[in-house]
Enzyme design. Structure first.
Site, short mmCIF file in Angstrom:
data_model
loop_
_atom_site.label_atom_id
_atom_site.label_comp_id
_atom_site.label_asym_id
_atom_site.label_seq_id
_atom_site.Cartn_x
_atom_site.Cartn_y
_atom_site.Cartn_z
N SER A 272 3.31 -0.19 -2.76
CA SER A 272 3.81 0.10 -1.42
C SER A 272 2.68 0.52 -0.47
CB SER A 272 4.90 1.19 -1.53
OG SER A 272 5.52 1.42 -0.30
N ASP B 158 -8.38 -7.24 3.42
CA ASP B 158 -8.22 -8.30 4.42
C ASP B 158 -9.21 -8.15 5.57
OD1 ASP B 158 -6.23 -9.45 2.97
OD2 ASP B 158 -4.60 -8.99 4.35
N LYS C 256 4.73 -4.40 -4.33
CA LYS C 256 5.92 -3.95 -3.59
C LYS C 256 5.67 -4.12 -2.10
CE LYS C 256 9.05 -0.06 -2.83
NZ LYS C 256 8.83 0.08 -1.37
#
Length: 523
Positions: free
Chosen positions: A295, A306, A320
């Site tokens: 999460s 990223d 998740k």
């Protein structure tokens, strides 16, 4: 019972009622309203004719939870009695004495009294056996039952009777409960002269403040020059998305994308960007993750990956990519429900399980790698969706030996540390503490009575041989457990980090600037 199944079907179908065409009675699958009618009549019939009395509150509560679990494991119902659990989950706060407890046979014992909290201030130690609370015997009680007695409104008092190991007298202390705030940052410090370490265990509403405070303390340390940071998110199950965004904000330029949430209706979509100037925009970083990182942990590690801002090291994360929201329901109840999916800066969603498409037996599986898609980081590195965050540097988990696992399962390591604490008033500073040959010989003696245990044969453990060949691993575990007794969680964590191969790998990468840049493809 049939009415529980009916209720489960009712709730599941009700959620989709508006988007599904109406059905006729000839259709084997009735619509939600028809199931509501059936349920009402079934309850009336059972109320009149069922052979025994029915606890409808308990039964319907179980039915609601069974229905919601059919949606996904994260959609949950909280009754008025569950409010303390809800508050603890979102804030890390509860009213109690501030101690971890664990089962030891028929007894519940103190496992770790938090420093400067009521239990520790009352003199309780790890290993103390809880005999009674407010005169009510606690023998043969579960940890959940004892925990319920220990918790309560801040300012209220309780009397706790306990037996300390290696003594014969029962002691009774009066403890005043306080509001206990669990620290999101459980440890921070230095793992070399220039490399710092921060361990973040949960994303409560004060997580970002904890990380910020730790980071500023490390920066202000005049004995060290901050040249690299290891952020440990291993086994962190996540929490509040907003806190994840604030933590990323400390390390990337203002205005950077962190996460986008996409809901059923477009007006509920949200985009989160950093809105403050970073504290350390250029500090080399390694983020540690494992299969228990989920999460909000995946938002932080995924966004940093990223944006090519940090090297992610460890195992593939849990996967998740679902966002939960909460809403109040009648009678002081709350529902936590999955409201959206989140997408990190490259555009990928890292949700690993598709709960909307179940197998015929009701089970769900991970999205196969063949069905995942390629995305790209800011520097053009390939990353994939559909299965958690794949680390930039994969590291195999440290595997515990069967013998050490056995010793911990049988509480021998715990009991050894308890005995050590009883006979030693103090130990050297944690960085200088090591057990002696005599200490280890004593531990081997405590293991001897287990020599004929069937588990030893099952795992092919040669007790005498393995105690000798695994001495280094077992000694490190014993030192960590003993350090907990004298220096609390921070002492134990220090010892763990000292032995941690993942942290050693992170330090190696941070020291090798050329390799660090190569991993992130920096020019």
């Amino acid at each position: 019972m049939i009415w529980v199944l009916l209720l489960a079907l009712t709730c599941v179908l009700q959620a989709n009622a508006q988007s599904q065409p109406s059905r006729t009675n000839k259709d084997p699958h009735l619509d939600a309203q028809q199931y509501m009618d059936i349920l009402g009549q079934a309850i009336t019939l059972l109320q009149d004719r069922y052979v025994d009395s029915i606890n409808w509150s308990k039964a319907l509560y179980a039915g609601i939870n069974a229905a919601l679990y059919e949606l996904d494991p994260y959609t949950e119902f909280y009754s008025e009695e569950d409010q303390n659990e809800w508050k603890t989950m979102t804030t890390g706060e509860y009213g109690g004495v501030g101690a971890l407890i664990q089962q030891d046979g028929d007894t519940v014992i103190i496992a770790n009294p938090y420093p400067e909290k009521p239990a520790a201030q009352a003199g309780l130690r790890a290993g103390d056996a809880i005999l009674a609370i407010d005169g009510e015997p606690m023998l043969k009680k579960t940890t959940a039952q004892v925990s319920e007695k220990l918790r309560g409104e801040a300012g209220t008092t309780l009397k706790l009777s306990f037996l300390r190991p290696y003594t014969d007298s029962v002691q009774t202390v009066e403890i005043t409960r306080k509001k206990i705030a669990l620290d999101a940052v459980t440890y921070y410090g230095w793992v070399s002269d220039s490399i710092a370490y921060i361990q973040l265990e949960q994303f409560t509403d004060k997580a970002s403040l904890g990380v910020q405070s730790a980071l500023l303390d490390l920066r202000a340390d005049t004995k060290h020059t901050l040249g690299g940071l290891v952020l440990d998110l291993r086994s962190n199950p996540g929490g509040l998305v907003e806190e994840a965004v604030k933590i990323v904000s400390m390390f990337v330029p203002k205005g950077s994308p962190v996460v986008e949430t996409k809901a059923k209706l477009s007006q509920w979509n949200s985009t989160f960007r950093t809105n403050t100037h970073p504290i350390e925009p250029n500090l080399p970083m390694v983020v540690l993750v494992d299969r228990g990182s989920a999460s909000a942990s995946e938002i932080v590690s995924g966004a940093m990956q990223d944006l090519d801002r940090a090297v992610v090291l460890g195992e593939r994360t849990f996967g998740k990519g679902l966002v939960q929201s909460s809403a109040s329901l009648p009678y002081n109840t709350i529902i936590k429900y999955t409201s959206a999916k989140y997408y990190i800066p490259s555009g990928r969603c890292i949700q690993a399980i598709d709960y909307s498409h179940r197998n015929e037996d009701g089970s769900v599986g991970r999205i196969p790698d063949s069905l995942t898609h390629v995305f790209h980081t800011a520097h053009g590195r390939e990353v994939r969706d559909g299965g958690g965050i794949q680390p930039d540097v994969a590291v195999k988990p440290q595997v515990m030996s069967h013998l050490l696992w056995f010793a911990m399962q049988k509480n021998v390591t715990f009991d050894f540390a308890t005995r050590y604490r009883h006979f030693h008033d103090s130990i050297p500073p944690v960085e200088d503490f090591h057990i002696t040959d005599e200490d280890y010989k004593e531990f081997c003696g405590m293991m001897s009575p287990w020599g004929k245990d069937s588990l030893l044969k099952e795992y092919r453990i040669d007790l005498a041989h393995d105690l000798d060949s695994l001495r280094s691993e077992i000694s490190e575990a014993l030192e960590s457990e003993i350090a907990l007794r004298y220096y609390s969680t921070k002492g134990r964590t220090y010892k763990y980090i000292e032995q941690d191969l993942w942290v050693a790998k992170a330090k190696e990468i941070l020291r090798d600037k050329k390799r660090y840049k190569s991993i992130l493809k920096q020019k």
